[in-house]
Design an enzyme around this catalytic site. Structure first.
Site, PDB file in Angstrom:
ATOM      1  N   LYS A 192       2.467  -3.007   7.608  1.00  0.00           N
ATOM      2  CA  LYS A 192       2.722  -3.340   6.032  1.00  0.00           C
ATOM      3  C   LYS A 192       4.040  -2.986   5.588  1.00  0.00           C
ATOM      4  O   LYS A 192       4.746  -3.690   4.659  1.00  0.00           O
ATOM      5  CB  LYS A 192       1.534  -2.610   5.263  1.00  0.00           C
ATOM      6  N   THR A 245       0.893  -1.149  -0.145  1.00  0.00           N
ATOM      7  CA  THR A 245       0.000  -0.034  -0.071  1.00  0.00           C
ATOM      8  C   THR A 245       0.831   1.337   0.135  1.00  0.00           C
ATOM      9  O   THR A 245       2.009   1.452   0.673  1.00  0.00           O
ATOM     10  CB  THR A 245      -0.941  -0.092   1.265  1.00  0.00           C
ATOM     11  N   ASN A 263     -11.587  13.840   0.240  1.00  0.00           N
ATOM     12  CA  ASN A 263     -12.815  13.189   0.734  1.00  0.00           C
ATOM     13  C   ASN A 263     -14.160  13.937   0.732  1.00  0.00           C
ATOM     14  O   ASN A 263     -15.116  13.377   0.388  1.00  0.00           O
ATOM     15  CB  ASN A 263     -12.436  12.700   2.078  1.00  0.00           C
TER      16      ASN A 263
END
Length: 324
Positions: free
Chosen positions: A153, A125, A248
């Protein structure tokens, strides 16, 4: 080719499996899906290909070394999608993210090194880089994760790349932007907002909604993973960016329009701790070396995604908390 796909009952992994089995030119392929079927793993995601004799499903945990060793031994390549992936959950349950994302990855890498697996694609990611206000990251950007999810991650990425250096394992790492599309568990912003709005319910927008993300349709993400499997150079990282970036608040406005809802359903809520403001990937390397080029524009992909959720209530209604 015999492929082991971890997390193959999840959102992105199941799309990869469905696409691979439906594509012409792979009549002798065999795919084994290994999935623990946590809340985000769903056998229904594989329903369109469940009867395909080339598909084998194994319910199990990537942290089970005996199971993993048995499965890896019979496969030519591993496509590693399996991960805990929701930032909000990682803030309150970080240990589970460290367990699955780091320990599970290492167990897979150990098995692949023992059995000399032909290729190991580790799917990661953009969040491993932290946050940036300007420009786009190349693959040389230092890792600076800011959430337990991103840190786990980043650790998994480093373990995968170390396996290439230490053991000569044929590892390729992909890092993508925010991925969306059908069959996505309704906790991420697009499916959560879409399903809420379809039911006329409010949507929780963090802070002032100015956080910016780069969006990638799941079709393009999986196409990039397939290119990395076939053409990526061992030991390299490739960015799979979406090239559609917006705040957003603007994403929310698009979803309101697609669901015929008004702005009164947007409820601004307190921002989450350590919320990254912006992600942006430079995908030049993947374009030049792999031929990677996203094909689904965000406006088209969003419209198709909302239409899918509108037509597939039987899939998502049992998954939403308000229906329990």
């Amino acid at each position: 080719m015999k492929l082991l796909v971890t997390g193959g009952a999840g959102f992105i992994g199941s799309h990869y499996v469905r696409t691979r089995l439906a594509a012409p030119g792979h009549p002798t392929d065999r795919i084994t899906v290994l999935d623990r079927l946590t809340y985000a793993g769903n056998r229904d995601n594989l329903a369109p290909v469940a009867a395909d004799p080339r598909l084998t499903f194994v319910e199990g945990d990537i942290c089970d070394p005996h199971l993993v060793d048995d499965l890896v031994a019979g496969h030519d390549a591993v496509i590693h999608f399996a991960a805990e992936s929701h930032v909000d959950r990682s803030i309150t349950a970080a240990a589970e993210f460290a367990r699955t994302n780091m320990l599970g990855t290492q167990i897979l890498l150990d098995a692949a090194a023992r059995h000399r697996t032909g290729r190991f694609v580790h799917v990661s990611t953009d969040e491993v880089y932290g946050s940036t206000d300007t420009g786009s990251w190349t693959e040389h950007q230092p890792l600076a994760p800011r959430s337990p999810y991103a840190a786990s991650k980043a650790g998994a990425d480093l373990l995968a790349l170390a396996a290439h250096t230490t053991h000569g394992l044929d590892v390729v790492v992909t890092r993508s932007g925010n991925t969306y599309g059908p069959y996505q568990y309704p906790e991420k912003i697009i499916p959560l907002f879409t399903t809420n709005l379809l039911d006329g319910l409010p949507v929780p927008l963090y802070g002032d909604g100015s956080h910016r993300r780069e969006w990638l349709h799941v079709t393009d993400h999986c196409a990039g993973v397939e290119l990395a499997l076939r053409h990526g150079r061992a030991g390299e990282v490739y960015h799979l960016g979406g090239h559609d970036e917006l705040a957003n608040s603007d994403l929310t406005a698009l979803l309101l329009k697609l669901t015929d809802r008004g702005p009164e359903l947007v409820h601004h809520v307190a921002d989450r701790p350590g919320h990254d403001h912006r992600y942006a990937l430079d995908s030049t390397k993947a374009t030049e070396e792999l031929g990677y080029r996203p094909t689904v524009a965000l406006t088209d992909g969003l419209a198709a995604t909302v239409a899918w959720y509108r037509a597939n209530r039987a899939w998502w209604e049992p998954l939403t908390a308000r229906h329990h």
